[in-house]
Each structure stands twice: as structure tokens, then as C-alpha cells.
Design an enzyme around this catalytic site. Sequence first.
Site, PDB file in Angstrom:
ATOM      1  CG  MET A 137      38.590  48.554  34.653  1.00  0.00           C
ATOM      2  SD  MET A 137      38.854  46.797  34.391  1.00  0.00           S
ATOM      3  CE  MET A 137      37.214  46.283  33.962  1.00  0.00           C
ATOM      4  CG  MET A 171      38.450  46.521  30.237  1.00  0.00           C
ATOM      5  SD  MET A 171      39.553  45.110  30.136  1.00  0.00           S
ATOM      6  CE  MET A 171      38.875  44.054  31.410  1.00  0.00           C
ATOM      7  CG  HIS A 217      31.710  42.830  37.376  1.00  0.00           C
ATOM      8  ND1 HIS A 217      31.749  43.802  38.357  1.00  0.00           N
ATOM      9  CD2 HIS A 217      32.911  42.891  36.739  1.00  0.00           C
ATOM     10  CE1 HIS A 217      32.916  44.413  38.321  1.00  0.00           C
ATOM     11  NE2 HIS A 217      33.637  43.890  37.338  1.00  0.00           N
ATOM     12  CB  SER A 238      33.352  39.176  35.397  1.00  0.00           C
ATOM     13  OG  SER A 238      33.949  39.754  34.254  1.00  0.00           O
ATOM     14  N   GLY A 263      40.717  38.835  32.422  1.00  0.00           N
ATOM     15  CA  GLY A 263      40.145  37.780  33.251  1.00  0.00           C
ATOM     16  C   GLY A 263      41.166  36.665  33.430  1.00  0.00           C
ATOM     17  N   GLY A 264      40.861  35.749  34.343  1.00  0.00           N
ATOM     18  CA  GLY A 264      41.663  34.541  34.502  1.00  0.00           C
ATOM     19  C   GLY A 264      42.994  34.732  35.217  1.00  0.00           C
ATOM     20  CG  ASP A 294      36.633  42.382  39.446  1.00  0.00           C
ATOM     21  OD1 ASP A 294      36.766  41.232  38.990  1.00  0.00           O
ATOM     22  OD2 ASP A 294      36.456  43.381  38.732  1.00  0.00           O
ATOM     23  N   GLY A 295      38.516  39.610  40.794  1.00  0.00           N
ATOM     24  CA  GLY A 295      39.738  39.066  40.203  1.00  0.00           C
ATOM     25  C   GLY A 295      40.199  37.809  40.914  1.00  0.00           C
ATOM     26  N   GLY A 296      40.157  36.691  40.191  1.00  0.00           N
ATOM     27  CA  GLY A 296      40.669  35.441  40.735  1.00  0.00           C
ATOM     28  C   GLY A 296      39.791  34.786  41.789  1.00  0.00           C
ATOM     29  N   GLY A 356      34.532  35.669  37.073  1.00  0.00           N
ATOM     30  CA  GLY A 356      34.379  35.505  35.627  1.00  0.00           C
ATOM     31  C   GLY A 356      34.644  34.079  35.210  1.00  0.00           C
ATOM     32  CB  SER A 357      37.791  32.239  34.490  1.00  0.00           C
ATOM     33  OG  SER A 357      38.469  32.841  35.557  1.00  0.00           O
ATOM     34  CG  ASP A 386      35.007  43.499  33.819  1.00  0.00           C
ATOM     35  OD1 ASP A 386      35.059  44.283  34.792  1.00  0.00           O
ATOM     36  OD2 ASP A 386      35.102  42.261  33.929  1.00  0.00           O
ATOM     37  CG  MET A 441      40.449  46.503  40.907  1.00  0.00           C
ATOM     38  SD  MET A 441      39.128  45.561  40.126  1.00  0.00           S
ATOM     39  CE  MET A 441      40.048  44.410  39.094  1.00  0.00           C
ATOM     40  CG  HIS A 491      35.102  47.287  36.970  1.00  0.00           C
ATOM     41  ND1 HIS A 491      35.954  46.213  37.078  1.00  0.00           N
ATOM     42  CD2 HIS A 491      35.815  48.355  37.404  1.00  0.00           C
ATOM     43  CE1 HIS A 491      37.116  46.617  37.548  1.00  0.00           C
ATOM     44  NE2 HIS A 491      37.073  47.919  37.741  1.00  0.00           N
TER      45      HIS A 491
HETATM   46  O1  5SP Z   1      37.843  43.490  36.014  1.00  0.00           O
HETATM   47  C1  5SP Z   1      38.265  42.401  35.783  1.00  0.00           C
HETATM   48  C2  5SP Z   1      39.583  42.255  35.120  1.00  0.00           C
HETATM   49  O2  5SP Z   1      40.062  43.505  34.893  1.00  0.00           O
HETATM   50  C3  5SP Z   1      37.510  41.226  36.248  1.00  0.00           C
HETATM   51  O3  5SP Z   1      36.127  41.491  36.327  1.00  0.00           O
HETATM   52  C4  5SP Z   1      37.761  39.921  35.607  1.00  0.00           C
HETATM   53  O4  5SP Z   1      36.979  39.747  34.477  1.00  0.00           O
HETATM   54  C5  5SP Z   1      37.472  38.823  36.575  1.00  0.00           C
HETATM   55  O5  5SP Z   1      37.771  37.619  35.970  1.00  0.00           O
HETATM   56  P1  5SP Z   1      38.239  36.337  36.779  1.00  0.00           P
HETATM   57  O6  5SP Z   1      39.503  36.706  37.472  1.00  0.00           O
HETATM   58  O7  5SP Z   1      37.141  36.044  37.758  1.00  0.00           O
HETATM   59  O8  5SP Z   1      38.402  35.313  35.720  1.00  0.00           O
END
Ligand code: 5SP
Length: 249
Positions: free
Chosen positions: A78, A39, A35, A10, A176-177, A203-205, A225-226, A37, A169, A76
Amino acid sequence: MAPPAIIAPSILSADFGALGKACSDTIGQGADWLHVDIMDGHFVPNMTFGAPVVTMIRPHVDRPKEAFGKGTFDCHMMIAEPKKWVKDFKKAGCDLYCFHYEAAISSTAAETPEGHSDQETSPKELIKYIHDQGLRAGIAIKPKTPVDVLYEILDNPNKEEVPDMALVMTVEPGFGGQKFMPDMMPKVEALRKRYPELNIEVDGGLGEKTIDTAADAGANVIVAGSAVFGAKDPSHVIKLLREAVEKRR
Ligand SMILES: O=C(CO)[C@@H](O)[C@H](O)COP(=O)(O)O
């Protein structure tokens, strides 16, 4: 057999001051997709960027040679009005337009007795519209949305109205993060059981500590992402994520 592993960093966690280079570097480090994002500050409490930025970064990454190939821009969306931006994102170089189920149904709810306005559409109509523009379509669900809302959409015999990917999700969208939500895994398991060949994105964490949980549940498209952009060695993280998914196929 489940579809192959696809690793989609991401770019929300990339250096926005040098985004083009960050995109090409990440693909060079072994990523399959990017990816992206988007928003709007309405659907989620944060803003990123729109189609003009996608237009600027697209030349830094070769277009995919086949559907879902290397270099796919996985956008993505949003955003509150997903239909409104399909053509702009197609023009900018998006390959896969993934909208939120929750955004599509709230625009349908706004339907007037006079009929649909240009922006009012059901998920299946929106998927067809995305396909008609020559894009792949994805549908995303937020953590509080039950997975069974997707069954009717995925079971539709009219393939033009069926999404090419489902995104579960694993954090509340917007930032992110955040911390991975393992309690989203039953949704992924249910989708994998019912649709063995579906591309299922999480997606996420996601990162070294959470990938096994997601891969065990059956996810094959991994957004990180992170974990990627914050790593000393992003190639190593990308490889590790890929191996975890491939091991379970
Ligand atoms: O869509 C999203 C957040 O809304 C994600 O794509 C985050 O950007 C993922 O980031 P990490 O959780 O991997 O840091």
C-alpha cells in the site's frame, strides 16, 4: 475448478514486539501464507514497516517449496511508488509482490515528454518487472475502483505481463479491524466467472460471519487479521475459513 483455498493471516494484527514468533506460530496453526501489509503514510493514511523488518521475520518461516506454497510472504504494497521497492522486497524474502492498480496508474500519469523516469510505469510493465525479479505479481483494487480496469490487464496474451493474483479490497486500505463491505462481492463474482482459475484474494473484515459471503462469490485467497490474531483458538478460525472456501470448489 477454482484454485484451492489459501488462508493468509494479516500480520498487521500480530504483536509487533514479537513478530517473528507470531509469524512462525501462525504457520504452525495451519496458515498457508502470511499477508504482510506495507503502508507508507502516503498511499494510505497509516504506516507500518519496510523491507528491513521483512528481512528479520523471514528466517522465522521456511521459504515455500513451490510457487504459492506454504510459507509464502504475500506482501501487500500500500505504497505510492510500487516499482521503487521491488528489488528490496525480493532481497528481504518477499515471494508475492502485490501492488495497487491506483498507485501504478498515478505514477504513469506523471510521465514526462522526455519519457519514463525509473519510477514511472504502467501496470503491465510493472508486472513484467516484478516477474523479471523472480517474484510472483499481484494487483489490488481499492473499493472505489471498478473491477473492469483489471480485464485488459488479465486478458493480455503476454503472460509475463499478467498478474498471478487479483486482490479485491473489502475495506478501505489502511487499518485492520474494519467492517467487511459485502457490496464488493459483485467484483469477485465477475472475476471468478471470467477467470475460473485465477487466484482471487479478499482482504478486510473477513472472519466467521463474513467468510460464507466471500466464498460464495468465488474468493479463494482469504486474508484475515483481527479474526485470526484476536482469536482464542487461531487454528480453529483458520480451519473454519479454509473449510468454507473448499466446500464451494
Ligand atoms: O490491508 C489491510 C488493511 O489495509 C488488511 O490486511 C487488514 O489488516 C485486514 O485486517 P482485518 O480486517 O482482517 O482485521
